[in-house]
Enzyme design. Sequence first.
Site, PDB file in Angstrom:
ATOM      1  N   VAL A  60       0.835  -1.201   0.000  1.00 29.32           N
ATOM      2  CA  VAL A  60       0.000   0.000   0.000  1.00 29.32           C
ATOM      3  C   VAL A  60       0.874   1.256   0.000  1.00 29.32           C
ATOM      4  O   VAL A  60       0.615   2.207  -0.751  1.00 29.32           O
ATOM      5  CB  VAL A  60      -0.991   0.000   1.187  1.00 29.32           C
ATOM      6  N   CYS A  61       1.911   1.275   0.820  1.00 31.17           N
ATOM      7  CA  CYS A  61       2.801   2.443   0.869  1.00 31.17           C
ATOM      8  C   CYS A  61       3.518   2.638  -0.461  1.00 31.17           C
ATOM      9  O   CYS A  61       3.677   3.769  -0.932  1.00 31.17           O
ATOM     10  CB  CYS A  61       3.822   2.294   1.988  1.00 31.17           C
ATOM     11  N   ALA A  62       3.956   1.554  -1.069  1.00 25.98           N
ATOM     12  CA  ALA A  62       4.633   1.641  -2.368  1.00 25.98           C
ATOM     13  C   ALA A  62       3.681   2.186  -3.429  1.00 25.98           C
ATOM     14  O   ALA A  62       4.042   3.074  -4.212  1.00 25.98           O
ATOM     15  CB  ALA A  62       5.173   0.272  -2.769  1.00 25.98           C
TER      16      ALA A  62
END
Length: 172
Positions: A60-62
Amino acid sequence: MPTLTKLKGNDVALYGNQVNVGDKAPVVTLPTSDLSNVTIGGASDKAQLIIAVPSLDTPVCATETRKFNEEASKVENGAVCVVSMDLPFAAKRFCSAEGIENLAVLSDFRDKTFSVSYGTLIAEGVLRGLSARVVFVVNKEGIVTYKEITEDITAEPNYEAALEAFKKAAAE
């Protein structure tokens, strides 16, 4: 009452100074992936989109970082940064692998200054010590004009709302 978010549906308290819309954005200095320092928050000649994420090493962060990277260069008079607890060396590998060139990737690993100053530090549970997923827009006068704490740390933010607020702040 503490500020809360969720992790897979379970409440998680956040620690630190809760910065909200209308507040002055705290000024903090953080290292980049090449260990040079960048100061964010406060008044600036550009509007700021400050994106806090737990770790670039999660899907999700990527995804979030890639999406904001795509949009970052389209906003004149704007500066975009992603803040995580990742070590600068890991952030550098991530940026190289993902082609991240339009935003600054900053590390809060040294003393969690950003996370405590902005109230994004996860205070309990398995992710304790990382930052929650929070997006801030800071206008040129250094005032927070937009804030989103995602309902669940595993959820992506509202890109459209954040980018619209950022474009508005950059145009002022």
